[in-house]
Structure formats: C-alpha cells, structure tokens
Enzyme design. Structure first.
Site, PDB file in Angstrom:
ATOM      1  N   ASP A 264       0.815  -1.210   0.000  1.00 42.12           N
ATOM      2  CA  ASP A 264       0.000   0.000   0.000  1.00 42.12           C
ATOM      3  C   ASP A 264       0.857   1.273   0.000  1.00 42.12           C
ATOM      4  O   ASP A 264       2.096   1.202   0.024  1.00 42.12           O
ATOM      5  CB  ASP A 264      -0.919  -0.056   1.236  1.00 42.12           C
ATOM      6  CG  ASP A 264      -2.296   0.510   0.964  1.00 42.12           C
ATOM      7  OD1 ASP A 264      -2.439   1.328   0.044  1.00 42.12           O
ATOM      8  OD2 ASP A 264      -3.242   0.152   1.697  1.00 42.12           O
TER       9      ASP A 264
ATOM     10  N   ASN B 255       0.252   7.972  -9.211  1.00 36.83           N
ATOM     11  CA  ASN B 255       1.437   8.278 -10.017  1.00 36.83           C
ATOM     12  C   ASN B 255       1.409   7.576 -11.374  1.00 36.83           C
ATOM     13  O   ASN B 255       2.454   7.237 -11.926  1.00 36.83           O
ATOM     14  CB  ASN B 255       2.706   7.873  -9.249  1.00 36.83           C
ATOM     15  CG  ASN B 255       2.820   8.615  -7.937  1.00 36.83           C
ATOM     16  OD1 ASN B 255       3.233   9.763  -7.905  1.00 36.83           O
ATOM     17  ND2 ASN B 255       2.420   7.969  -6.851  1.00 36.83           N
TER      18      ASN B 255
ATOM     19  N   ASP C 126     -10.110   3.326  -3.518  1.00 34.73           N
ATOM     20  CA  ASP C 126     -10.804   2.074  -3.187  1.00 34.73           C
ATOM     21  C   ASP C 126     -12.204   1.976  -3.791  1.00 34.73           C
ATOM     22  O   ASP C 126     -12.930   2.967  -3.872  1.00 34.73           O
ATOM     23  CB  ASP C 126     -10.964   1.962  -1.662  1.00 34.73           C
ATOM     24  CG  ASP C 126      -9.628   1.845  -0.955  1.00 34.73           C
ATOM     25  OD1 ASP C 126      -8.585   1.991  -1.616  1.00 34.73           O
ATOM     26  OD2 ASP C 126      -9.636   1.619   0.262  1.00 34.73           O
TER      27      ASP C 126
ATOM     28  N   GLU D 202      -0.927   1.934  -5.091  1.00 38.25           N
ATOM     29  CA  GLU D 202      -0.743   3.378  -4.843  1.00 38.25           C
ATOM     30  C   GLU D 202      -1.886   4.173  -5.474  1.00 38.25           C
ATOM     31  O   GLU D 202      -1.777   5.376  -5.687  1.00 38.25           O
ATOM     32  CB  GLU D 202       0.664   3.865  -5.199  1.00 38.25           C
ATOM     33  CG  GLU D 202       1.112   3.721  -6.613  1.00 38.25           C
ATOM     34  CD  GLU D 202       0.408   4.674  -7.546  1.00 38.25           C
ATOM     35  OE1 GLU D 202      -0.517   4.208  -8.242  1.00 38.25           O
ATOM     36  OE2 GLU D 202       0.779   5.862  -7.600  1.00 38.25           O
ATOM     37  N   TRP D 203      -2.984   3.467  -5.739  1.00 39.60           N
ATOM     38  CA  TRP D 203      -4.277   4.071  -6.110  1.00 39.60           C
ATOM     39  C   TRP D 203      -4.248   4.880  -7.416  1.00 39.60           C
ATOM     40  O   TRP D 203      -5.079   5.759  -7.624  1.00 39.60           O
ATOM     41  CB  TRP D 203      -4.796   4.970  -4.970  1.00 39.60           C
ATOM     42  CG  TRP D 203      -4.526   4.436  -3.604  1.00 39.60           C
ATOM     43  CD1 TRP D 203      -4.898   3.202  -3.122  1.00 39.60           C
ATOM     44  CD2 TRP D 203      -3.822   5.082  -2.534  1.00 39.60           C
ATOM     45  NE1 TRP D 203      -4.477   3.049  -1.828  1.00 39.60           N
ATOM     46  CE2 TRP D 203      -3.815   4.196  -1.448  1.00 39.60           C
ATOM     47  CE3 TRP D 203      -3.214   6.337  -2.405  1.00 39.60           C
ATOM     48  CZ2 TRP D 203      -3.200   4.508  -0.229  1.00 39.60           C
ATOM     49  CZ3 TRP D 203      -2.602   6.652  -1.201  1.00 39.60           C
ATOM     50  CH2 TRP D 203      -2.596   5.747  -0.131  1.00 39.60           C
ATOM     51  N   GLY D 204      -3.252   4.601  -8.252  1.00 40.84           N
ATOM     52  CA  GLY D 204      -3.190   5.305  -9.532  1.00 40.84           C
ATOM     53  C   GLY D 204      -2.682   6.726  -9.425  1.00 40.84           C
ATOM     54  O   GLY D 204      -2.665   7.463 -10.419  1.00 40.84           O
TER      55      GLY D 204
HETATM   56  C1  GLA Z   1      -6.039   1.295   1.589  1.00 40.18           C
HETATM   57  C2  GLA Z   1      -6.167   0.326   0.431  1.00 40.18           C
HETATM   58  C3  GLA Z   1      -7.259  -0.673   0.737  1.00 40.18           C
HETATM   59  C4  GLA Z   1      -6.949  -1.405   2.032  1.00 40.18           C
HETATM   60  C5  GLA Z   1      -6.744  -0.432   3.185  1.00 40.18           C
HETATM   61  C6  GLA Z   1      -6.194  -1.104   4.421  1.00 40.18           C
HETATM   62  O1  GLA Z   1      -7.168   2.094   1.690  1.00 40.18           O
HETATM   63  O2  GLA Z   1      -6.411   1.010  -0.766  1.00 40.18           O
HETATM   64  O3  GLA Z   1      -7.408  -1.585  -0.339  1.00 40.18           O
HETATM   65  O4  GLA Z   1      -5.805  -2.211   1.840  1.00 40.18           O
HETATM   66  O5  GLA Z   1      -5.823   0.594   2.814  1.00 40.18           O
HETATM   67  O6  GLA Z   1      -5.949  -0.214   5.462  1.00 40.18           O
END
Ligand code: GLA
Length: 394
Positions: free
Chosen positions: A149, A186, A204, A182-184
């Site tokens: 993460d 970068n 998420d 890293e949620w996109g």
């Molecule tokens: C972030 C991630 C999630 C999950 C939580 C855990 O939000 O994007 O998928 O892993 O952390 O704390």
C-alpha cells in the site's frame, strides 16, 4: 587483468540479479480473496482466514481458479529489537508460518499486506526502511502474494520505493506476486510493468458495492472505477495487470443484476478477480456469479488483453475483449434503471478485428444463439449486462 574482468562480470550479474521482478508469475489475472472489503481491520483473524480457505474449496471457488487467500491490513503490531515485524498474537495466535502451511495444505496460496511508508493505512507498522527484513520474513513464512500500500509515504517517490520492495522480494528468493496499491496517483500503468505484477489504478472500490458515487472522496462506486479504466487497456498484459480493485460482489447494496454486471465488467477488463465477500455465507446467486466458468474464461484468456469500450450511448455501452484463437467477447452494459431494447446487427457495431463469421454464445444464459450473420433484438435488464462470446468459425 583477468581479475578485473571477473570483478566487473560479477558486479554486472549481481546488479542484474537484483534488478527485476519475478518473471512468469500472474500470466493471467490473479484470482483469490482478500479480507479488507468484508472484515476491514477489526474483523480479520486466524479463524476467519482459515474458514475462508475452507470455504474457497468447499464452495467450488478453487475449482474454477481462485487460489490466493490474502490477509489485508491489521495482522502486524510492531517490530522487535532487530527490526523484524511482530505478528498480532491476539488475532493470529498460531503465527503466519502455521497459517501459510494451512492454506497451502488446501492447495491454495497465501497473500499478505504491507505498506511502502512508515505506517499502513490502518496505522500498523509499514515497511519503509525494513524492506529486506520484511521480504525475508515473508519468504520464510511461505508468502506467495504481497499487496503493498501507499499510506504515510510523504516525500517518497513511488517508483523508487516500489522498486526497493521489488528488489527485496527478488533477493529473498521466493516467487511472490507483487501487487502495488498506490491508487493510480502516479500513473503506475506508465512505469510499473517491470516493477510489479499488478497495480491499482484508482482509490478504493466502495466496499458495499454501490453502483455509483464517490463516497468520502476515496471510495468509489464500481461504475466510477470502470470509467477510469477507459484508455488504460494498452498498459495491461500477461504478468502486468491494471487493478481496478477487489470485487464487491456479495457485499450489501448490490442487486443480483448489478453484481452480475460488476463481475462481468471486471472479467472484460482482465482485472484481478479478488473476491471480498464472506465466502462462508454467500448466497447462491453470488456464488453462481463468482464461479461462472464462461465468464472466468474471458477474464483468464491466455492472450491477456484488457477489454475496451467501443460504443458509448450515454447510459448504454458496448465493450470488446479480444481473446485467443480470434474469438471476441462483446458486452452490452445498460446503466439505466429501465430495461434497454437493442437491435443487434453485428456488421454495424465497430468491433476491432471482426473478420468473417462467428458463432454467438450468450454467456450468462449459456446458449448458442446462431451466427454473426443474423440480426436480432435483445433486452438488457436494468443495471445489467448481456455478454457474448463470438467464436471464430473456421
Ligand atoms: C487502503 C487500500 C485498501 C486497504 C486499506 C487497508 O485504503 O487502498 O485496499 O488495503 O488501505 O488499510
């Protein structure tokens, strides 16, 4: 002089040996289950994980290809004096090695979670500065998959820090699928092909499976996530997948139609299929969705092409996924609350590489409905899909 060359050859080889991800892993999108969407931090523990492994086998998910059982955040509590990670003994009294052994004994694979920063998103210890020790520990336990993460990483460069963990994993010597999260932020699709096997492309997914909306700025309804995948298809392929996040099938707020549409679109996207529901108590409908073999074969197709949108009529879209042997998957997605009537004339849909004649199989109804030479009218239920496999007639 000979010693000089030998020195540089060894140096060069050792740089090479440290500078890659494990090859030949995740050649099709990983399939499994992850604890976060259903259990979050407080609910995850050893019993839940073992029972989920049992349920994956008993409910037939293993038989159709699901294999990873991934513990997300909240299994770790601190570090010992030597910097090694300490497992939360209250939640996981038998320890991770024993849990990994249990999961392996079921013919499944074991996944775990950490973070590139100082702390995880739930405030547990992160791996920053401890990458080598953590990678060694995972290898020793028998970990097969690491979700990594990006919380608490202020000032860190994403490529640099994900590469540090990639190299640490490689050095530890156990083939571990590396899943970047890293949620996109970068644009990992532009640089992560050599760093990891999959990379999250967005924040998420809404854990409750909402169709639409953007909750608290970082939990997206699944159609919002779908919209963000448009144009990313060229960045995915065997061993490196765009990850639009886990499945929300089986979590409340989804109708069966919506769950079917969500699952289908993730199959079309060649997305990792990580279930996020309670496998012990899922409904027959959810089980039938998650285990539909015809859909899974679209997702797992060896060609490894991500699907893309070919028509957009507002709330009605047509998507295509190219498959092996010249086959093509076509998905019609109706986002409206009303049913949608549509006249299918295959020649008029802008399908890429549509050459010659195909037989047409309606995948959710498991029916062969003729060939691409005939025209017909269909109805797509509210917030649902109709998906076809066009099978090349040779
Ligand atoms: C972030 C991630 C999630 C999950 C939580 C855990 O939000 O994007 O998928 O892993 O952390 O704390």
């Amino acid at each position: 002089m000979k010693a000089f060359y030998t020195f540089f050859t060894i140096l060069f080889l050792s740089i090479l040996a440290n500078a890659q991800k494990f090859q030949n892993l995740a050649l099709t999108p990983p399939m499994g289950w992850n604890s976060w969407n259903r259990f979050e931090c407080d609910g995850v523990n050893e019993t839940v994980i073992k029972e989920m492994a049992d349920a994956m086998v008993l409910n037939g998910l293993k038989d159709v290809g699901y294999q990873y059982i991934v513990i997300d955040d909240c299994w770790q509590v601190g570090r010992d004096n030597n910097g090694y990670i300490i497992v939360d003994k209250e939640k996981f009294p038998s320890g991770m090695k024993a849990l990994a052994d249990y999961i392996h004994s079921k013919g499944l694979k074991f996944g775990i979670y950490s973070d590139a920063g100082t702390a995880t998103c739930a405030g547990r210890p992160g791996s920053k500065g401890f990458e080598v020790k953590d990678a060694e520990t995972y290898a020793k336990w028998g970990v097969d998959y690491l979700k990594y993460d990006w919380c608490n990483t202020q000032g860190q460069d994403a490529k640099q820090y994900y590469t540090i963990m990639r190299d640490a994993l490689f050095k530890a010597g156990r083939p571990i699928v590396f899943s970047m999260c890293e949620w996109g932020e970068n644009k990992p699709w532009e640089w992560a092909e050599d760093v990891s096997h999959l990379y999250r492309t967005t924040y998420d997914i809404d854990m409750k499976g909402r169709f639409d909306g953007d909750i608290w700025g970082n939990q997206l309804g699944w159609t919002k996530i779908l919209d963000k995948q448009v144009g990313l298809e060229k960045y995915a392929g065997p061993g490196h997948w765009n990850d639009p996040d886990m499945l929300a099938v089986g979590n409340s707020n989804m109708t069966t139609n919506e769950a079917r549409a969500h699952f289908t679109m993730w199959c079309m996207l060649a997305a990792p299929l990580m279930a996020g529901n309670d496998l012990r108590s899922m409904s027959v409908n959810d089980k039938n969705i998650l285990t539909n073999k015809a859909l899974i074969s679209i997702n797992q197709d060896k060609l490894g092409k991500q699907g893309f949108k070919i028509e957009d009529f507002g709330n009605f879209e047509i998507w295509q996924k190219e498959l092996s042997k010249g086959d093509i998957a076509i998905c019609l997605f109706n986002r409206e609350f009303n049913r949608k009537r549509y006249n299918i004339d295959w020649e008029s849909i802008p399908i890429k590489n549509f050459i010659g004649k195909y037989s047409v199989i309606d995948l959710w109804n498991n029916q062969n409905i003729g060939t691409t030479e005939s025209k017909f009218t269909i109805e797509i239920p509210s917030r649902d899909v109709v998906v076809y496999r066009l099978k090349k007639v040779l």
